[in-house]
Scaffold this active site. Structure first.
Site, PDB file in Angstrom:
ATOM      1  N   HIS A 149       0.818  -1.215   0.000  1.00 62.41           N
ATOM      2  CA  HIS A 149       0.000   0.000   0.000  1.00 62.41           C
ATOM      3  C   HIS A 149       0.854   1.269   0.000  1.00 62.41           C
ATOM      4  CE1 HIS A 149      -3.737  -2.134   0.339  1.00 62.41           C
ATOM      5  NE2 HIS A 149      -3.374  -2.732   1.467  1.00 62.41           N
TER       6      HIS A 149
ATOM      7  N   HIS B  87      -0.626  -9.523   9.284  1.00 67.33           N
ATOM      8  CA  HIS B  87      -1.219  -8.871  10.459  1.00 67.33           C
ATOM      9  C   HIS B  87      -1.463  -9.757  11.672  1.00 67.33           C
ATOM     10  CE1 HIS B  87      -2.907  -4.972   8.396  1.00 67.33           C
ATOM     11  NE2 HIS B  87      -1.706  -5.320   7.934  1.00 67.33           N
TER      12      HIS B  87
ATOM     13  N   HIS C  27       2.705  -7.938   6.715  1.00 66.15           N
ATOM     14  CA  HIS C  27       1.595  -7.927   5.749  1.00 66.15           C
ATOM     15  C   HIS C  27       0.370  -8.690   6.197  1.00 66.15           C
ATOM     16  CE1 HIS C  27      -0.727  -7.652   2.080  1.00 66.15           C
ATOM     17  NE2 HIS C  27      -0.700  -8.959   1.907  1.00 66.15           N
TER      18      HIS C  27
ATOM     19  N   HIS D  55       7.646  -8.078   3.151  1.00 70.72           N
ATOM     20  CA  HIS D  55       6.209  -7.839   3.144  1.00 70.72           C
ATOM     21  C   HIS D  55       5.573  -8.816   2.152  1.00 70.72           C
ATOM     22  CE1 HIS D  55       3.076  -5.044   4.483  1.00 70.72           C
ATOM     23  NE2 HIS D  55       2.539  -5.171   3.286  1.00 70.72           N
TER      24      HIS D  55
END
Length: 267
Positions: free
Chosen positions: A69, A179, A177, A152
């Site tokens: 992102h 979470h 990434h 990531h």
């Protein structure tokens, strides 16, 4: 050398947890380098702004990493080229990608290289992270005593594969990434610290940082919907602390950090 790494900061709650606990963690753990992944740190959970970036630095970060992102908040184009402390995945394709994917921190007489890479399995197809890691390591290993990689990536296999591929050549490979913190913190055979997923820093009562209702509706109906960051309820901070050998640059220990309602910070 001790490194403190804090996982994906998500939304306002993530910012709040960083502001509250990062200074305390630095006071108690006394890391020489602090790295924070901030790719989800805006109020909408995508990208980073200059104001948030500065707040994360003020809270105690030495380097802020990104991920898939990275470009979602277009404000990043206005400031990413003017700082050495914000890095995006190094394997974005093209010759003129804004910003950079590696930086170095000087700590007394030593130097730590921080590399940001993004995986390709179940994600946008970037350049090969394995080859990019080779290129960067060959450039930085002579000038840096330690090398840390924020990878990531989506799949556990790709994260483990990169760490194993680089075992003994870098100090640590830590995944971001997905979470949710994994429980496999370890030192690989040749001395590289590894954790598949460091976890997120954000709203605890959520689904990966998002309000649960819209996510559940997607699963029930298979129709697209708008995901919104959860701002209410308790927070969670996920991270890890890594101790490195000053002589070899390799890892001596890695320990996960988890602060939440169920795991209150005791100092």
């Amino acid at each position: 050398m001790r490194i403190l790494f804090v996982g994906d900061v998500v939304g306002n709650k993530g910012q709040e947890m960083v502001q509250t606990y990062l200074p305390q963690l630095k006071r108690d753990l006394k890391p020489q380098a602090t790295i924070v992944n901030g790719e989800n740190s805006t109020a909408v959970g995508r990208g980073i702004s200059q104001a948030i970036y500065k707040k994360i630095l003020q809270a105690g970060a030495d380097v802020v990493t990104l991920g898939n992102h990275a470009w979602d908040n277009r404000e990043i184009y206005d400031f990413i080229n003017s700082t050495d402390k914000l890095i995006r995945p190094a394997n974005f394709p093209g010759d003129h990608v804004p910003g950079k994917g590696v930086t170095s921190i000087r700590i007394n007489s030593a130097s730590l290289a921080v590399i940001n890479l993004q995986g390709r399995v179940f994600m946008n197809t970037l350049d090969d992270p394995f080859q990019k890691a080779e290129e960067i390591i060959s450039e930085v290993e002579k000038q840096n005593n330690f090398i840390f990689i924020d990878f990531h990536a989506e799949t556990t296999s790709e994260k483990r594969a990169l760490a194993t591929y680089l075992d003994g050549r870098v100090s640590a490979v830590v995944g971001t990434h997905t979470h949710v913190q994994t429980s496999d913190a370890q030192i690989l055979n040749d001395g590289t610290a590894f954790l598949t997923e460091v976890g997120m820093t954000g709203p605890a009562n959520s689904i990966l940082g998002m309000k649960s209702g819209a996510v559940i509706e997607r699963f029930l109906t298979q129709r697209p919907g708008r995901f919104e960051v959860e701002d209410n309820g308790p927070g969670i901070l996920s991270g890890c602390v890594i101790d490195l050998d000053d002589n070899t640059g390799l890892a001596k220990a890695i320990k996960p950090i988890l602060i939440s309602k169920e795991h209150p910070y005791m100092g």
